[in-house]
Structure formats: C-alpha cells, structure tokens
Design an enzyme around this catalytic site. Structure first.
Site, PDB file in Angstrom:
ATOM      1  N   ALA A  27       1.027  -1.145  -0.019  1.00 41.55           N
ATOM      2  CA  ALA A  27       0.032  -0.025  -0.147  1.00 41.55           C
ATOM      3  C   ALA A  27       0.875   1.110   0.065  1.00 41.55           C
ATOM      4  O   ALA A  27       0.314   2.290  -0.248  1.00 41.55           O
ATOM      5  CB  ALA A  27      -1.026  -0.163   1.256  1.00 41.55           C
ATOM      6  N   ARG A  29       3.470   1.692  -1.872  1.00 42.51           N
ATOM      7  CA  ARG A  29       4.354   1.807  -3.232  1.00 42.51           C
ATOM      8  C   ARG A  29       3.658   2.993  -3.806  1.00 42.51           C
ATOM      9  O   ARG A  29       2.197   3.529  -3.645  1.00 42.51           O
ATOM     10  CB  ARG A  29       4.351   0.721  -4.179  1.00 42.51           C
ATOM     11  CG  ARG A  29       2.676   0.227  -4.825  1.00 42.51           C
ATOM     12  CD  ARG A  29       2.588  -0.997  -5.272  1.00 42.51           C
ATOM     13  NE  ARG A  29       1.358  -1.313  -6.169  1.00 42.51           N
ATOM     14  CZ  ARG A  29       0.552  -1.483  -5.570  1.00 42.51           C
ATOM     15  NH1 ARG A  29       0.028  -1.520  -4.240  1.00 42.51           N
ATOM     16  NH2 ARG A  29      -0.767  -1.913  -6.418  1.00 42.51           N
ATOM     17  N   CYS A  50     -37.413   5.710 -16.667  1.00 47.66           N
ATOM     18  CA  CYS A  50     -36.830   4.735 -15.674  1.00 47.66           C
ATOM     19  C   CYS A  50     -38.012   3.333 -15.672  1.00 47.66           C
ATOM     20  O   CYS A  50     -39.043   3.762 -15.401  1.00 47.66           O
ATOM     21  CB  CYS A  50     -36.657   5.250 -14.385  1.00 47.66           C
ATOM     22  SG  CYS A  50     -36.318   3.979 -13.188  1.00 47.66           S
ATOM     23  N   CYS A  53     -39.459   3.425 -11.719  1.00 49.86           N
ATOM     24  CA  CYS A  53     -40.122   4.758 -11.234  1.00 49.86           C
ATOM     25  C   CYS A  53     -41.685   4.405 -11.198  1.00 49.86           C
ATOM     26  O   CYS A  53     -42.092   3.542 -11.967  1.00 49.86           O
ATOM     27  CB  CYS A  53     -39.903   5.945 -12.111  1.00 49.86           C
ATOM     28  SG  CYS A  53     -38.529   6.894 -11.610  1.00 49.86           S
ATOM     29  N   HIS A 113     -36.392   8.612  -7.563  1.00 53.33           N
ATOM     30  CA  HIS A 113     -35.284   8.109  -8.758  1.00 53.33           C
ATOM     31  C   HIS A 113     -33.903   8.716  -8.107  1.00 53.33           C
ATOM     32  O   HIS A 113     -32.776   8.013  -8.442  1.00 53.33           O
ATOM     33  CB  HIS A 113     -35.626   8.572  -9.986  1.00 53.33           C
ATOM     34  CG  HIS A 113     -34.802   7.885 -10.859  1.00 53.33           C
ATOM     35  ND1 HIS A 113     -34.879   6.876 -11.386  1.00 53.33           N
ATOM     36  CD2 HIS A 113     -33.648   8.771 -11.609  1.00 53.33           C
ATOM     37  CE1 HIS A 113     -33.887   6.715 -12.557  1.00 53.33           C
ATOM     38  NE2 HIS A 113     -33.384   7.712 -12.651  1.00 53.33           N
ATOM     39  N   ASN A 153     -27.150  -4.600  -5.468  1.00 53.05           N
ATOM     40  CA  ASN A 153     -25.890  -4.308  -6.588  1.00 53.05           C
ATOM     41  C   ASN A 153     -26.157  -3.099  -6.832  1.00 53.05           C
ATOM     42  O   ASN A 153     -26.997  -2.484  -7.439  1.00 53.05           O
ATOM     43  CB  ASN A 153     -26.271  -5.372  -7.778  1.00 53.05           C
ATOM     44  CG  ASN A 153     -24.978  -5.444  -8.550  1.00 53.05           C
ATOM     45  OD1 ASN A 153     -23.842  -5.584  -7.830  1.00 53.05           O
ATOM     46  ND2 ASN A 153     -25.075  -5.821  -9.858  1.00 53.05           N
ATOM     47  N   CYS A 160     -24.726  -2.624 -12.365  1.00 55.12           N
ATOM     48  CA  CYS A 160     -26.203  -2.423 -12.206  1.00 55.12           C
ATOM     49  C   CYS A 160     -26.611  -1.482 -13.252  1.00 55.12           C
ATOM     50  O   CYS A 160     -26.156  -0.439 -13.692  1.00 55.12           O
ATOM     51  CB  CYS A 160     -25.829  -1.600 -10.811  1.00 55.12           C
ATOM     52  SG  CYS A 160     -27.812  -1.208 -10.484  1.00 55.12           S
ATOM     53  N   SER A 161     -27.707  -1.974 -13.853  1.00 52.30           N
ATOM     54  CA  SER A 161     -28.516  -1.246 -14.979  1.00 52.30           C
ATOM     55  C   SER A 161     -29.346  -0.176 -14.741  1.00 52.30           C
ATOM     56  O   SER A 161     -29.686   0.452 -15.805  1.00 52.30           O
ATOM     57  CB  SER A 161     -29.389  -2.388 -15.299  1.00 52.30           C
ATOM     58  OG  SER A 161     -30.423  -2.660 -14.749  1.00 52.30           O
ATOM     59  N   HIS A 164     -31.870   3.852 -10.188  1.00 56.23           N
ATOM     60  CA  HIS A 164     -33.114   3.839  -9.278  1.00 56.23           C
ATOM     61  C   HIS A 164     -32.850   3.011  -7.995  1.00 56.23           C
ATOM     62  O   HIS A 164     -32.265   1.972  -8.298  1.00 56.23           O
ATOM     63  CB  HIS A 164     -34.150   3.418  -9.919  1.00 56.23           C
ATOM     64  CG  HIS A 164     -35.594   3.876  -9.054  1.00 56.23           C
ATOM     65  ND1 HIS A 164     -36.511   4.832  -9.626  1.00 56.23           N
ATOM     66  CD2 HIS A 164     -36.046   3.263  -8.027  1.00 56.23           C
ATOM     67  CE1 HIS A 164     -37.489   4.875  -8.725  1.00 56.23           C
ATOM     68  NE2 HIS A 164     -37.193   4.086  -7.823  1.00 56.23           N
ATOM     69  N   HIS A 166     -32.653   0.179  -5.828  1.00 58.84           N
ATOM     70  CA  HIS A 166     -33.403  -1.059  -5.833  1.00 58.84           C
ATOM     71  C   HIS A 166     -32.425  -2.022  -5.333  1.00 58.84           C
ATOM     72  O   HIS A 166     -31.297  -2.060  -5.363  1.00 58.84           O
ATOM     73  CB  HIS A 166     -33.879  -1.280  -7.139  1.00 58.84           C
ATOM     74  CG  HIS A 166     -32.881  -1.524  -8.234  1.00 58.84           C
ATOM     75  ND1 HIS A 166     -32.141  -0.623  -8.929  1.00 58.84           N
ATOM     76  CD2 HIS A 166     -32.349  -2.953  -8.730  1.00 58.84           C
ATOM     77  CE1 HIS A 166     -31.285  -1.164  -9.541  1.00 58.84           C
ATOM     78  NE2 HIS A 166     -31.457  -2.289  -9.758  1.00 58.84           N
ATOM     79  N   GLN A 168     -32.368  -6.915  -5.279  1.00 63.43           N
ATOM     80  CA  GLN A 168     -33.136  -8.213  -5.693  1.00 63.43           C
ATOM     81  C   GLN A 168     -33.287  -8.978  -4.555  1.00 63.43           C
ATOM     82  O   GLN A 168     -32.473  -9.116  -3.853  1.00 63.43           O
ATOM     83  CB  GLN A 168     -32.379  -8.726  -6.837  1.00 63.43           C
ATOM     84  CG  GLN A 168     -32.347  -7.605  -8.047  1.00 63.43           C
ATOM     85  CD  GLN A 168     -31.691  -8.351  -9.338  1.00 63.43           C
ATOM     86  OE1 GLN A 168     -31.920  -9.505  -9.497  1.00 63.43           O
ATOM     87  NE2 GLN A 168     -30.694  -7.634  -9.871  1.00 63.43           N
ATOM     88  N   GLN A 323      -6.022 -11.706  -2.323  1.00 58.21           N
ATOM     89  CA  GLN A 323      -4.852 -10.511  -1.866  1.00 58.21           C
ATOM     90  C   GLN A 323      -5.486  -9.402  -1.869  1.00 58.21           C
ATOM     91  O   GLN A 323      -6.391  -8.745  -2.320  1.00 58.21           O
ATOM     92  CB  GLN A 323      -3.921 -10.660  -3.108  1.00 58.21           C
ATOM     93  CG  GLN A 323      -2.564 -10.013  -2.669  1.00 58.21           C
ATOM     94  CD  GLN A 323      -2.362  -8.634  -2.914  1.00 58.21           C
ATOM     95  OE1 GLN A 323      -3.380  -8.331  -3.892  1.00 58.21           O
ATOM     96  NE2 GLN A 323      -1.515  -8.221  -2.278  1.00 58.21           N
TER      97      GLN A 323
HETATM   98  P1  H2U Z   1     -29.729  -4.658 -11.601  1.00 55.39           P
HETATM   99  O1  H2U Z   1     -29.956  -4.705 -10.173  1.00 55.39           O
HETATM  100  O2  H2U Z   1     -28.577  -5.427 -11.982  1.00 55.39           O
HETATM  101  O3  H2U Z   1     -29.532  -3.443 -12.317  1.00 55.39           O
HETATM  102  O4  H2U Z   1     -31.049  -5.283 -12.287  1.00 55.39           O
HETATM  103  C1  H2U Z   1     -32.228  -4.813 -12.174  1.00 55.39           C
HETATM  104  C2  H2U Z   1     -33.232  -6.084 -12.664  1.00 55.39           C
HETATM  105  O5  H2U Z   1     -34.468  -5.483 -13.097  1.00 55.39           O
HETATM  106  C3  H2U Z   1     -32.656  -6.981 -13.608  1.00 55.39           C
HETATM  107  O6  H2U Z   1     -32.551  -8.235 -13.183  1.00 55.39           O
HETATM  108  C4  H2U Z   1     -34.894  -6.339 -14.165  1.00 55.39           C
HETATM  109  C5  H2U Z   1     -33.665  -6.940 -14.880  1.00 55.39           C
HETATM  110  O7  H2U Z   1     -33.842  -8.093 -15.301  1.00 55.39           O
HETATM  111  N1  H2U Z   1     -35.781  -5.656 -14.976  1.00 55.39           N
HETATM  112  C6  H2U Z   1     -37.065  -6.239 -14.973  1.00 55.39           C
HETATM  113  O8  H2U Z   1     -37.574  -6.883 -14.346  1.00 55.39           O
HETATM  114  N2  H2U Z   1     -38.116  -5.221 -15.864  1.00 55.39           N
HETATM  115  C7  H2U Z   1     -37.645  -4.379 -16.463  1.00 55.39           C
HETATM  116  O9  H2U Z   1     -38.478  -3.899 -17.262  1.00 55.39           O
HETATM  117  C8  H2U Z   1     -36.424  -4.131 -16.895  1.00 55.39           C
HETATM  118  C9  H2U Z   1     -35.322  -4.713 -15.877  1.00 55.39           C
END
Ligand code: H2U
Length: 348
Positions: A27, A29, A50, A53, A113, A153, A160-161, A164, A166, A168, A323
């Site tokens: 750490a 270096r 979104c 939303c 959002h 995530n 993460c897509s 917003h 959220h 799972q 590591q």
């Molecule tokens: P992330 O947490 O990785 O962003 O995933 C969001 C989830 O939302 C992803 O698993 C779902 C995707 O399949 N999704 C829906 O269920 N409906 C949608 O209209 C878009 C995304």
C-alpha cells in the site's frame, strides 16, 4: 518480530475456510494513476424513462403502480423460474447437471429516483427492511424454496443497470455455494462450542475495537479480519438470530440505521455514490433447525483509491488466492475517520 501491519501474511476466514494474502507494505508503493473526483449530475426525483419509477411501463408492457414507499415485483427477465421440468444429467460423474427452480424479484427501495440508501431517511430504509422480512416469510413458506438471497447491487461499475434505488431477491431450491460453505463452518463451530461463530467473533471485535466502524444498540458494522475487498464490511446482529424473521421492530429500525450509517461513510470516502454488492446471508428455509446460523449482511465494494480506481480480482487473485494491500485495520480507520453525515448535506 512479525508485525501484521507491516509484514506479508495470510489471514483465515473461519466462516468460509478460505485464506486471503495480505501485503501491507504494497500500500506504500508510489501511485501514478488517477485520484480525481468524478462529477456526477444530479438525477431527477422522477425519470419518465426509468422502468422502476412509479407509474412507468416496464419493458414487458406491465405498468408499475403509483407506489409511495417500497415496491416489489417478479423480475421480468428472471434467472430462475418455478415452472421448469425437473431433470438431471449424470455422465461418468463428469457431465453433471440438475434442474433448478426458483423465483427472482426486484425490490424498489423508494419511489424517489434520485435517492440511494445513504440519502434516505431511516424510517424509509426501515420500510425496505420490512419488505425484506415480508418477502423472506412469503418466499420461504413456498415448498420448493430452500434458500433466499436478498441483495443490492449498486453502481454502474458493478454492472447495475439502473440508478433507481433497488435490490433483488433470488429464491431457489438449492443452497448456493458461498452460503453452504458458511453453513458448514458455522455448524462445525457450533457443535464444538455450543455458541455461534459470529457471536464469539463479535465479542472479540467489540473488545479490540480495531476494526469496528460503527455500532448501535443491536448491530455492529466491522471490517472483518479476513476482508478481501479494500473496504469490505459486515453488519452483524449483537443477538444471535438465524434469520431476519427473528428481528424485533426495534431491531429492524436499528438495522435501517446502521445500513445508513455505514453507507454514508462509504459515500464520504471519495465523495461519490459508493458502489458495492451487498447481501444478507442467513439460514436456509429448508424446514430444518439451524441454531448454527448467525445471520449477517456483507458489503463487497470494489473501489480502492478514488472514485475511479477499482481493485481488480485478476492475476494472482484469479489464479491463486484472494489478496489485499491495505489491511482491514487501516480500512476501518479510514471509515471511522470520515464524517457520519453525508457529504451532500455538509457541502450544502
Ligand atoms: P440490476 O440490479 O442488476 O440493475 O437489475 C435490475 C433488474 O431489473 C434486472 O435483473 C430487471 C432486470 O432483469 N428488469 C425487469 O424486471 N423489468 C424491466 O422492465 C427491466 C429490468
């Protein structure tokens, strides 16, 4: 004399039986890479494009209700479904497969959002905790479901897509590998000592105070001795509970509060919305007693030096062993030293 804050060593993770190579001297270096802050544009409270939303249409045409607190739905692109035929493949013990049933859900933490957990009020985070408990109870009562993974995530860097807020839930027939390893180690410890592994570990951490980031009446947030990710942390309940169903109302509020307290500190480290994968590990819902299980929440954040410098699990990590360079103790100091008030509030 061996000094674990200076000299290279391996640490043991008693929950998984795995080791992590710690190289504290690395750490020190010189670093010539980026350290800059990133400019993030403020998101609107409502985004008409979104899919999470309130009132918006999802990609499969379904419309979200005008929810005002939390909202959960079955993932439209679920990895697991409960209506597949059962079957197995066994060829010479070499080609082995088994059908897997399950249910995947998406959980919206808030209709806002523009918020994330560290920016939400504790009473609203408590509603997320309440929803986790409700989903866990419902999914767990389903005969085909033996394990429920609740997770969040967060951040583009984690894949993460959607920003917003959220999380799972994946509920399934089998107990996944990471959970099974923890179960086996906790069971062996419980059979030997008649106490949970994490209740004893927590006592050690509370006595030493070296790796504790923050605590409240019911929970402790700690950088575990065996952490792999630079700012990895665990939230551990002070009371032994095998699942989140056992929490009292006061404990649910305390969980919401420490979830916020830890993530505020995360955001304050580099003054960005700190990415991570976090999740709750708890006893399976397989109708067996699990006195060995002490549920806990883990946080695996990838960032190392700044908003853009990420730790890559490549090279030695990918081929040999996990590591890390900065020690768990140093990471805990950094997290304790930053403010407990979100930087967006203090910079107003
Ligand atoms: P992330 O947490 O990785 O962003 O995933 C969001 C989830 O939302 C992803 O698993 C779902 C995707 O399949 N999704 C829906 O269920 N409906 C949608 O209209 C878009 C995304």
């Amino acid at each position: 004399m061996f000094d674990s804050s200076e000299h290279s060593h391996r640490r043991y993770n008693p929950l998984t039986g795995e080791w992590v190579q710690v190289s504290p001297h690395r750490a020190k270096r010189p670093w010539q890479g980026q350290v800059e802050k990133v400019n993030v544009t403020q998101r609107p409270a409502y985004d008409p494009t979104c899919y999470l939303c309130a009132g918006n249409q999802r990609s499969n045409g379904l419309v979200n209700p005008h929810y005002t607190s939390t909202f959960s739905f079955v993932n439209d692109f679920a990895s697991l479904s409960n209506d597949i035929p059962e079957g197995e493949i066994h060829e010479q013990e070499l080609l082995v497969a088994k059908s897997e049933r399950g249910i995947c859900k998406v959980i919206c933490f808030s209709p806002r959002h523009d918020l994330t957990i560290p920016e939400m009020e504790v009473e609203n985070i408590k509603e997320v905790v309440d929803l986790w408990v409700k989903e866990f109870a419902e999914l767990g009562s389903n005969k085909i479901i033996n394990y429920i993974q609740i997770f969040e995530n967060k951040g583009e860097i984690m894949g993460c897509s959607n920003p917003h807020p959220h999380g799972q839930i994946w509920a399934q027939q089998s107990i996944p590998d990471a959970v099974l390893r923890k179960q086996q180690h906790q069971l062996a410890y419980f059979q030997k000592h008649n106490r949970t592994l994490l209740s004893d570990y927590l006592q050690l951490e509370l006595n030493k105070k070296e790796r504790v980031v923050t605590e409240n009446e019911s929970f402790v947030a700690v950088v575990p001795y065996w952490a792999i990710w630079p700012f990895e942390a665990m939230i551990i309940p002070k009371r032994t509970m095998s699942t989140i169903l056992q929490m009292t109302e006061a404990e649910r509020t305390a969980l919401a509060s420490i979830y916020k307290a830890l993530t505020v500190r995360y955001d304050n480290l580099f003054e960005i919305s700190f990415p991570y994968s976090a999740g709750i590990h708890q006893a399976p819902t397989d109708n067996q007693p699990h006195p060995e299980w002490h549920w806990h929440m883990v946080f695996y954040p990838p960032l190392l030096r700044s908003a853009t410098v990420k730790k890559f699990m490549v090279g030695y990590e990918m081929l040999a062993n996990a590591q890390r360079d900065i020690t768990a103790e140093t990471a805990a100091i950094r997290l304790r030293e930053v403010s407990g008030v979100h930087y967006k509030i203090t910079s107003k």
